[in-house]
Design a protein around this motif. Structure first.
Motif, PDB file in Angstrom:
ATOM      1  N   LEU A   1      35.295  96.050  56.912  1.00 11.50           N
ATOM      2  CA  LEU A   1      36.056  96.817  56.005  1.00 11.50           C
ATOM      3  C   LEU A   1      35.285  96.785  55.181  1.00 11.50           C
ATOM      4  N   SER A   2      36.238  97.760  54.277  1.00 15.21           N
ATOM      5  CA  SER A   2      35.302  98.581  53.502  1.00 15.21           C
ATOM      6  C   SER A   2      36.409  98.314  51.509  1.00 15.21           C
TER       7      SER A   2
ATOM      8  N   CYS B   1      48.113  84.207  49.655  1.00 17.70           N
ATOM      9  CA  CYS B   1      47.943  84.931  50.776  1.00 17.70           C
ATOM     10  C   CYS B   1      46.553  85.573  51.654  1.00 17.70           C
ATOM     11  N   GLN B   2      46.432  85.648  52.464  1.00 17.35           N
ATOM     12  CA  GLN B   2      44.783  86.123  53.137  1.00 17.35           C
ATOM     13  C   GLN B   2      44.539  87.327  53.357  1.00 17.35           C
ATOM     14  N   GLY B   3      43.999  88.749  52.417  1.00 20.66           N
ATOM     15  CA  GLY B   3      43.771  89.673  52.332  1.00 20.66           C
ATOM     16  C   GLY B   3      41.818  89.762  53.231  1.00 20.66           C
ATOM     17  N   PHE B   4      41.978  90.385  54.423  1.00 18.89           N
ATOM     18  CA  PHE B   4      40.946  89.980  55.224  1.00 18.89           C
ATOM     19  C   PHE B   4      41.652  91.432  55.879  1.00 18.89           C
ATOM     20  N   SER B   5      42.351  91.267  57.046  1.00 14.19           N
ATOM     21  CA  SER B   5      42.194  92.982  57.383  1.00 14.19           C
ATOM     22  C   SER B   5      42.418  94.305  56.766  1.00 14.19           C
ATOM     23  N   GLU B   6      41.969  95.999  56.649  1.00 17.56           N
ATOM     24  CA  GLU B   6      41.975  96.690  56.414  1.00 17.56           C
ATOM     25  C   GLU B   6      42.447  98.001  58.065  1.00 17.56           C
ATOM     26  N   PRO B   7      42.317  98.892  57.095  1.00 14.64           N
ATOM     27  CA  PRO B   7      43.359 100.024  58.646  1.00 14.64           C
ATOM     28  C   PRO B   7      42.261  99.841  59.728  1.00 14.64           C
ATOM     29  N   GLN B   8      40.894  99.667  59.223  1.00 14.02           N
ATOM     30  CA  GLN B   8      39.726  99.918  60.293  1.00 14.02           C
ATOM     31  C   GLN B   8      38.954  99.315  59.875  1.00 14.02           C
ATOM     32  N   ALA B   9      39.511  98.080  60.016  1.00 19.46           N
ATOM     33  CA  ALA B   9      39.127  96.389  60.097  1.00 19.46           C
ATOM     34  C   ALA B   9      40.391  95.302  60.540  1.00 19.46           C
ATOM     35  N   GLY B  10      40.427  95.113  61.617  1.00 18.55           N
ATOM     36  CA  GLY B  10      41.045  94.511  62.049  1.00 18.55           C
ATOM     37  C   GLY B  10      40.701  92.937  62.905  1.00 18.55           C
TER      38      GLY B  10
ATOM     39  N   SER C   1      42.879  98.837  50.062  1.00 18.91           N
ATOM     40  CA  SER C   1      43.730  98.376  50.928  1.00 18.91           C
ATOM     41  C   SER C   1      43.460  96.893  51.940  1.00 18.91           C
ATOM     42  N   LYS C   2      44.655  96.153  51.616  1.00 25.16           N
ATOM     43  CA  LYS C   2      44.770  95.474  53.032  1.00 25.16           C
ATOM     44  C   LYS C   2      45.365  95.298  53.836  1.00 25.16           C
ATOM     45  N   VAL C   3      45.847  95.476  55.165  1.00 23.16           N
ATOM     46  CA  VAL C   3      46.840  95.338  56.109  1.00 23.16           C
ATOM     47  C   VAL C   3      47.390  94.162  56.816  1.00 23.16           C
ATOM     48  N   TRP C   4      48.523  93.932  56.856  1.00 20.70           N
ATOM     49  CA  TRP C   4      48.929  92.917  57.871  1.00 20.70           C
ATOM     50  C   TRP C   4      49.141  91.477  57.088  1.00 20.70           C
TER      51      TRP C   4
END
Length: 372
Positions: free
Chosen positions: A149-150, A134-143, A165-168
């Motif tokens: 990203l942080s 799976c891909q871990g790029f997007s974060e709550p404040q970094a789409g 954390s990562k999201v989506w």
């Protein structure tokens, strides 16, 4: 499509009759009624897990699970024309959709930039299904603004300690591994100070929380990292230079996340709603647009588009995802009370957001043609 590799020449530059006959015979023999039904019922990014596994095993046994990977790495080494024929033939027969991040994205990146040890370790495991990525790029404040990203990667000896954390994150609940981007230099901002890591999902401190779609399906997730230790050697590229590897991977992913085969599947699903009625003008026009997109996809795969590869990927991503949405909207209009048409329509609403919004990609294209 599953990456961008040198394309072998074919007689006449097309998938020849012998190849087509071989593909047709394989599909007719290996696609069971159950597998076809699973493919036909798919509304999201991939078919039911059991169907993906069964179809992957059958393709891998024939050496066809990774159509464009070089033969020396276990791929089929097919040309663009051959890959398009195979994908369209699968779509015409309702084969399960195996949207595999290992084959389509991280595998090609490892082939292009990984070490010999990484190729030996990861590539066979991707092909035989031992590793699911799976891909871990997007974060709550970094789409779409991924450089915000942080997720912290703190170096301690031969390891990084991950917090954040990562999201989506699509299919994190199935994945054995994640490729991710993390900030490894305190105080860094933007594209600087990042590292591109290959992380095993069983490591202590990783927690997954599901995010249900509006349709009720579960494909995406939040992934939390709490003092997760992972080897610093399990990375692509140099520490602090992760953005370069991420850009290469995003170009691969954006070029193949919505293919001609997926569009043709959606078009056939919409046509099923006609139930014997004449083909309306709207679907006829959409069918012609899919034909045009297939020609463009073939040109891009062959390196014939007169723009840089990143911009070419953006062209494909914007056109394909917006066309996918138009097809599913038409399908819902034809069958407004049909559960499949409703679920398919809802599942494609995010298509113009993931892997970068259409607006972001139009900005990329504007810069590519010299706009300020």
């Amino acid at each position: 499509m599953d990456g961008n590799f040198p394309i072998p020449e074919l007689a006449g530059g097309q998938a020849d009759a012998a190849f087509r006959a071989d593909v047709d015979a394989f599909l007719d023999a290996e696609l069971t009624d159950e597998l076809r039904a699973a493919g036909r019922e798919t509304t999201g990014l991939k078919s039911a897990r059991w169907a993906c596994e069964a179809w992957r095993n059958r393709m891998n046994a024939r050496g066809w699970f990774a159509p464009s990977w070089p033969v020396e790495h276990g791929g089929a080494g097919w040309s663009a024309e051959q890959r398009l024929y195979f994908e369209n033939a699968c779509a015409a027969r309702d084969a399960p959709i195996v949207m595999n991040s290992g084959v389509r994205t991280i595998g090609p990146l490892i082939i292009a930039e990984g070490s010999d040890e990484q190729k030996a370790h990861y590539l066979p495991a991707i092909l035989n299904g031992e590793h699911e990525w799976c891909q871990g790029f997007s974060e709550p404040q970094a789409g779409s603004d991924l450089t915000a990203l942080s997720l912290r990667a703190t170096r301690e000896g031969g390891e990084f300690i991950l917090n954040g954390s990562k999201v989506w994150t699509s299919f994190a609940h199935y994945a054995t591994h994640m490729f991710l981007l993390a900030r490894c230099e305190p105080g860094s901002t933007g594209r600087e100070g990042l590292v591109f890591l290959l992380v095993e999902m069983h490591r202590p401190g990783i927690r997954i929380r599901p995010i249900d779609f509006i349709s009720g399906e579960h494909e995406t997730n939040e992934v939390f990292f709490d003092e997760v230790r992972t080897p610093a050697a399990n990375r692509i590229g140099e520490i602090g230079d992760g953005w370069r590897a991420a850009k290469a991977l995003m170009a691969i992913a954006r070029s193949n996340n919505t293919t001609t085969g997926l569009l043709r599947r959606a078009l056939r699903a919409a046509q099923r709603g006609l139930k014997g009625r004449a083909l309306p003008r709207q679907l006829s026009q959409l069918s012609m647009q899919v034909d045009n997109f297939e020609a463009l996809e073939a040109r891009a795969s062959s390196g014939e588009m007169p723009i840089n590869p990143a911009a070419a990927s953006s062209v494909l991503k914007v056109l394909a995802t917006e066309l996918h949405q138009a097809i599913t909207e038409a399908g819902l209009g034809l069958s407004p009370n049909n559960d499949f048409a409703q679920a398919k329509y809802l599942s494609t609403r995010a298509a113009t957001i993931y892997s970068g919004t259409s607006e972001v990609h139009r900005n990329i294209l504007a810069h590519a043609i010299g706009c300020p």
